[in-house]
Design an enzyme around this catalytic site. Structure first.
Site, PDB file in Angstrom:
ATOM      1  N   ARG A  40       0.907  -1.010   0.064  1.00  0.00           N
ATOM      2  CA  ARG A  40       0.298  -0.120  -0.189  1.00  0.00           C
ATOM      3  C   ARG A  40       0.791   1.105  -0.169  1.00  0.00           C
ATOM      4  O   ARG A  40       0.412   2.054  -0.505  1.00  0.00           O
ATOM      5  CB  ARG A  40      -1.209   0.292   1.425  1.00  0.00           C
ATOM      6  CG  ARG A  40      -2.278  -1.302   1.280  1.00  0.00           C
ATOM      7  CD  ARG A  40      -2.988  -0.953   2.000  1.00  0.00           C
ATOM      8  NE  ARG A  40      -4.619  -1.743   1.668  1.00  0.00           N
ATOM      9  CZ  ARG A  40      -5.282  -1.819   2.973  1.00  0.00           C
ATOM     10  NH1 ARG A  40      -4.583  -2.149   4.582  1.00  0.00           N
ATOM     11  NH2 ARG A  40      -5.836  -2.594   2.002  1.00  0.00           N
ATOM     12  N   GLY A 357     -12.166  -7.845  -1.154  1.00  0.00           N
ATOM     13  CA  GLY A 357     -10.880  -8.482  -0.166  1.00  0.00           C
ATOM     14  C   GLY A 357     -10.451 -10.167  -0.412  1.00  0.00           C
ATOM     15  O   GLY A 357      -9.592 -10.202  -0.357  1.00  0.00           O
ATOM     16  N   GLY A 380     -14.217  -3.030   0.648  1.00  0.00           N
ATOM     17  CA  GLY A 380     -16.126  -3.068   0.420  1.00  0.00           C
ATOM     18  C   GLY A 380     -16.431  -1.634  -0.609  1.00  0.00           C
ATOM     19  O   GLY A 380     -17.502  -1.571  -0.823  1.00  0.00           O
TER      20      GLY A 380
HETATM   21  P1  ADP Z   1     -15.655 -11.011  -1.329  1.00  0.00           P
HETATM   22  O1  ADP Z   1     -14.665 -11.061   0.113  1.00  0.00           O
HETATM   23  O2  ADP Z   1     -14.745 -11.291  -2.086  1.00  0.00           O
HETATM   24  O3  ADP Z   1     -16.591  -9.952  -1.370  1.00  0.00           O
HETATM   25  P2  ADP Z   1     -16.561 -12.826   0.401  1.00  0.00           P
HETATM   26  O4  ADP Z   1     -16.481 -12.129   1.943  1.00  0.00           O
HETATM   27  O5  ADP Z   1     -18.146 -12.580   0.252  1.00  0.00           O
HETATM   28  O6  ADP Z   1     -16.428 -12.973  -0.654  1.00  0.00           O
HETATM   29  O7  ADP Z   1     -16.422 -13.926   0.516  1.00  0.00           O
HETATM   30  C1  ADP Z   1     -15.008 -14.861   0.956  1.00  0.00           C
HETATM   31  C2  ADP Z   1     -16.279 -15.907   1.685  1.00  0.00           C
HETATM   32  O8  ADP Z   1     -16.682 -17.347   1.151  1.00  0.00           O
HETATM   33  C3  ADP Z   1     -14.988 -16.734   1.990  1.00  0.00           C
HETATM   34  O9  ADP Z   1     -14.613 -16.310   3.601  1.00  0.00           O
HETATM   35  C4  ADP Z   1     -15.068 -18.320   2.134  1.00  0.00           C
HETATM   36  O10 ADP Z   1     -14.732 -19.181   1.992  1.00  0.00           O
HETATM   37  C5  ADP Z   1     -16.921 -18.270   1.693  1.00  0.00           C
HETATM   38  N1  ADP Z   1     -17.322 -19.496   1.443  1.00  0.00           N
HETATM   39  C6  ADP Z   1     -16.670 -19.140  -0.157  1.00  0.00           C
HETATM   40  N2  ADP Z   1     -18.002 -20.414  -0.886  1.00  0.00           N
HETATM   41  C7  ADP Z   1     -18.762 -20.602   0.447  1.00  0.00           C
HETATM   42  C8  ADP Z   1     -19.020 -22.262   0.431  1.00  0.00           C
HETATM   43  N3  ADP Z   1     -19.358 -23.029  -0.346  1.00  0.00           N
HETATM   44  N4  ADP Z   1     -19.996 -22.841   2.337  1.00  0.00           N
HETATM   45  C9  ADP Z   1     -19.408 -21.894   2.493  1.00  0.00           C
HETATM   46  N5  ADP Z   1     -18.830 -20.725   2.258  1.00  0.00           N
HETATM   47  C10 ADP Z   1     -18.019 -19.900   1.101  1.00  0.00           C
HETATM   48 MG    MG Z   2     -15.040 -10.715   2.284  1.00  0.00          MG
END
Ligand code: ADP
Ligand code: MG
Length: 400
Positions: A40, A357, A380
């Site tokens: 960063r 993230g 976010g």
């Molecule tokens: P980002 O931060 O990229 O927006 P999210 O926070 O929405 O992504 O989601 C990330 C989380 O989703 C990860 O911690 C991952 O373990 C979880 N995840 C992905 N697939 C599954 C699943 N099939 N069941 C439960 N959790 C899941």
């Molecule tokens: Mg996330």
């Protein structure tokens, strides 16, 4: 509305000016305070060096962590040291972010000099966007540059409040790149445009999916949210993550996709586990065959193939949300395959954008981050931008 950027200003606009620059130096540190990843800090160098080269006096402000009042372990001294090494010039560290001592240090800066203010969140007024605090922050400067995308979705004193007192207020290079990719790629994309949305819960991605359905040609879903869609279609999902109160929503999103002519793809097979553990027993099953008591933790190999085929002709791909529980190696396979697929598409000239993230962490874990067109620095903030929301830190900047 396009915003004014640093690139729109000439050297004479900047020479001798005291420029308050909001950066994101919220770096990870170990227990001794040593910086474990300076990405960063390095990411802010183009904006800082552009300003110093133009003869501006650069006053940097950032938050670090979540202090409740002055917290010795969250002072920015280690960051000042690292920044000075990277810039190859001294960085004047201030032990406060407002007040007489800051004013004295800033007035001693020569043209091209750099000062770093103390952690702006030592003052609770920062997150409250207190106008008086914002005025005091702005007092030492003539103009403002925001280069901290990760906090642009928050109306804080250092991201929004200060713009009321400084003119012009413009976007730095990092912030501008985020806007170009995240807004530009969606508002005037090279088509076909696909979005891949995954992650854990559909409830946290409703806004993103709804907004994307108005823009994309193809929508591919993965992650935990797919089981709510399966259940809504009447399939058995075992112990998979399901949001019972979102079944109607899942049906209406699918209907909306159809109405808008968006190709809507759910995985055709999944990897199920008998427990939510890294070493759980697992098997790959068709989505019609999820056994009782098992939970889906990844997309299967057939789904990967279906997704690869759908993505093959896409000129722009936006990805938010891992395909499975990528934190467990055994259930990271689908996410890894999609990461490699996107890397390949970039190589063939497509624009690939990763936001969120955990998605960024996944792509970095796979080691293909360098092969994406754009990796968003704001979790976010990138989601809110994809949802089509107005980010207060961006809205407050001067229009182009
Ligand atoms: P980002 O931060 O990229 O927006 P999210 O926070 O929405 O992504 O989601 C990330 C989380 O989703 C990860 O911690 C991952 O373990 C979880 N995840 C992905 N697939 C599954 C699943 N099939 N069941 C439960 N959790 C899941
Ligand atoms: Mg996330």
């Amino acid at each position: 509305m396009p915003k004014q950027t640093l690139a729109n200003l000439t050297s004479s606009d900047l020479a001798g000016k005291k420029v308050l620059v909001r950066v994101d130096f919220n770096v990870p540190q170990d227990a001794t305070g040593a910086i474990t990843d300076d990405t960063r800090i390095r990411a802010a160098l183009p904006t800082i060096q552009h300003l110093t080269n133009a003869g501006a006096k650069v006053i940097l402000t950032s938050h670090l962590g979540r202090p409740k009042g002055v917290t010795e372990s969250l002072r920015l001294d280690p960051i000042a040291t690292r920044l000075a090494e990277l810039l190859g010039q001294p960085v004047v560290k201030c032990d406060d972010c407002i007040g007489d001592d800051v004013a004295a240090k800033v007035s001693n800066l020569g043209n091209g000099g750099v000062a770093l203010l103390e952690n702006v969140r030592f003052y609770p007024e920062e997150e409250k966007n207190d106008p008086e605090f914002a005025r005091k922050l702005a007092l030492v400067a003539d103009m403002y540059v925001n280069d901290a995308f990760g906090t642009a979705h928050r109306a804080h004193a250092s991201t929004e409040g200060v713009t009321k007192y400084l003119s012009p207020s413009v976007a730095g290079f990092l912030l501008d790149k985020e806007l170009q990719y995240l807004s530009g790629a969606i508002d005037s994309p090279k088509r076909p445009l696909a979005a891949i949305v995954g992650g854990s819960k559909v409830s946290s991605k409703i806004g993103v999916i709804e907004a994307l359905l108005g823009k994309v040609d193809k929508l591919l879903l993965g992650g935990g949210m797919i089981f709510t869609f399966y259940k809504a279609r009447g399939l058995a999902v075992g112990k998979s993550l399901v949001e019972e109160d979102k079944l109607d929503l899942a049906r209406s999103l699918e209907a909306m996709a159809k109405e808008r002519g968006v190709q809507f793809l759910l995985p055709t097979d999944v990897v199920v586990a008998d427990d939510f553990k890294p070493d759980a027993n697992s098997q790959t099953v068709s989505i019609n065959g999820i056994p009782d008591g098992w939970m889906g933790l990844d997309i299967g190999p057939d789904s990967v193939k279906v997704f690869q085929d759908a993505l093959a002709d896409c000129q722009t791909v936006i990805w938010n949300g891992p395909m499975g529980v990528f934190e467990f190696d055994k259930f990271a396979v689908g996410t890894e395959a999609i990461a490699h697929t996107l890397a390949g598409l970039t190589g063939k000239g497509a624009i690939t954008i990763i936001g969120g993230g955990d998605s960024v962490a996944a792509v970095e874990k796979v080691g293909v981050a360098e092969q994406m067109s754009h990796i968003s620095t704001g979790g976010g903030a990138s989601l809110e931008l994809l949802e089509g929301k107005v980010l207060p830190g961006i809205a407050a900047l001067n229009d182009a």
